[in-house]
Scaffold this motif. Sequence first.
Motif, short mmCIF file in Angstrom:
data_model
loop_
_atom_site.label_atom_id
_atom_site.label_comp_id
_atom_site.label_asym_id
_atom_site.label_seq_id
_atom_site.Cartn_x
_atom_site.Cartn_y
_atom_site.Cartn_z
N ALA A 214 1.12 -0.96 -0.37
CA ALA A 214 -0.06 0.16 -0.25
C ALA A 214 0.61 1.00 -0.13
CB ALA A 214 -1.52 0.29 1.34
N TRP A 217 1.51 1.69 -3.29
CA TRP A 217 0.60 2.87 -4.46
C TRP A 217 0.89 4.25 -3.88
CZ3 TRP A 217 -2.40 -2.29 -2.32
CH2 TRP A 217 -2.31 -3.06 -2.94
N THR A 218 0.85 4.03 -2.68
CA THR A 218 0.62 6.35 -2.58
C THR A 218 1.73 6.43 -3.28
OG1 THR A 218 2.26 5.76 -0.29
CG2 THR A 218 -0.38 5.01 -0.26
N ALA A 224 -2.33 1.31 -7.76
CA ALA A 224 -3.38 0.35 -7.26
C ALA A 224 -4.14 -0.54 -8.03
CB ALA A 224 -3.92 1.04 -6.09
N GLU A 226 -7.17 -1.46 -9.02
CA GLU A 226 -9.17 -0.89 -9.36
C GLU A 226 -9.86 -1.14 -8.14
OE1 GLU A 226 -12.86 -0.52 -12.44
OE2 GLU A 226 -10.89 -1.70 -13.37
N GLY A 227 -10.50 -0.44 -7.23
CA GLY A 227 -11.44 -0.50 -6.88
C GLY A 227 -10.47 -0.60 -5.51
N THR A 228 -8.56 -0.30 -5.38
CA THR A 228 -8.22 -0.80 -4.00
C THR A 228 -7.67 1.13 -3.30
OG1 THR A 228 -7.94 -2.39 -4.36
CG2 THR A 228 -6.22 -1.32 -2.87
N ASP A 229 -8.01 1.20 -2.26
CA ASP A 229 -7.46 2.59 -1.57
C ASP A 229 -6.57 2.21 -0.80
OD1 ASP A 229 -7.20 4.38 -0.47
OD2 ASP A 229 -9.07 5.47 0.66
N PRO A 230 -5.44 3.11 -1.50
CA PRO A 230 -4.02 2.21 -0.93
C PRO A 230 -4.17 2.88 0.82
CG PRO A 230 -3.70 3.39 -3.05
CD PRO A 230 -4.69 3.65 -2.28
N TRP A 231 -4.42 4.21 0.77
CA TRP A 231 -5.05 4.58 2.47
C TRP A 231 -5.60 4.05 3.31
CZ3 TRP A 231 -0.77 8.11 2.67
CH2 TRP A 231 -0.16 8.47 2.06
N ALA A 232 -6.94 3.30 2.64
CA ALA A 232 -7.37 2.83 3.44
C ALA A 232 -6.87 1.58 4.07
CB ALA A 232 -8.91 2.32 2.67
N GLN A 253 3.11 3.90 7.15
CA GLN A 253 2.28 4.42 6.63
C GLN A 253 2.62 6.10 6.63
OE1 GLN A 253 -1.24 4.62 9.44
NE2 GLN A 253 -2.59 5.26 7.77
#
Length: 340
Positions: A214, A217-218, A224, A226-232, A253
């Motif tokens: 993650a 990804w940021t 990232a 599709e549909g993935t929130d790296p921060w989440a 993080q």
Amino acid sequence: MNHRVRLFVTLACIGSGGLSAGCRGTLYRQTGKVMSGYTVEHMVPALMSDDDVGMACETGVSMGGFLMSFERVTDVPEQAGSVTMLSAAMCAEAEAWEAELRGLRALHEGRATAAQDARIAEKRAHSLAARRFLRAFELSEAAFGEVGGACPKLDEGEGAFYLLGLSAGLLALIHDRAAEGEAGVPMDIPAKVIRAADCIEDAKWWGAPGALKAALWTSVPGSAPEGTDPWAALDTAAATGEIAGVRLARAFQVQAAGATGRDDLLRTKVTAHAASLVEQPSNPEWKLLDRYATHLILHESDRIWTKNSGHRTPLGALGEFPGASEEPVDDSLLEGLEDE
């Protein structure tokens, strides 16, 4: 060769009336295997269960050259060498951090030449850290196979060594970027690490494998799935690490927030880490990694404090920040100066 056979061979050599070149070679090889095995089976667990990061890094510096010298006479002690070089890299990393803070203090005080000198020293230390972390990564690849290829078959406990090897690769790249590429760390490491992180269980290893992915990804928008929130994903991984008492995921993080300029998020997560330290003790087997995570986070806090107040985070104030009235550092003092 088990320890009894090694002992027999050693005694046979000693009792032969002198050490021939062949006997010397045998003794050297067996010594190398004993030292490597001892490092993996005893020294590393002992260091990991202690929270003295400075002791660990100095052990890596003092033992690294000795341990790696056995490359001349026997197989490379890959796992032992990887952890030892990673520990040594932590010392160079600490030097880079101190030089950075020294430069920020100089800027805060208007001493441009001192700030320039500190920045040069910082880059040199970053370069050394990058080379050591890269060596740790390369030794991990030698032990487990090419990172990003087929998943290795890991014995019980080897997941930690594999995770540390992946982390070393990313840290090598981070420090090399700070050194303007002087160490020549390959740029394909992040993509390889993202693939390799799926080879180890996220829940078993404190959410750190998922946090590695993650965090990467940021740094690359659109990378990232599709549909993935790296921060989440980082939040989920950090929560796993906090429950386990090994907070590497939170450190990844916080570093990602700092690298992407998300200052508000950075402050929020530093404060969350400080609260977690009160609520959840370190995992007794992995105190060193948990304390190292705090060191990474503390440095991000120190940067904020030093830019705004001219000094690092006061003792006991992790999770607190300078008031809004403080004036941040003006780095325009370095404009026009040679910055090597």
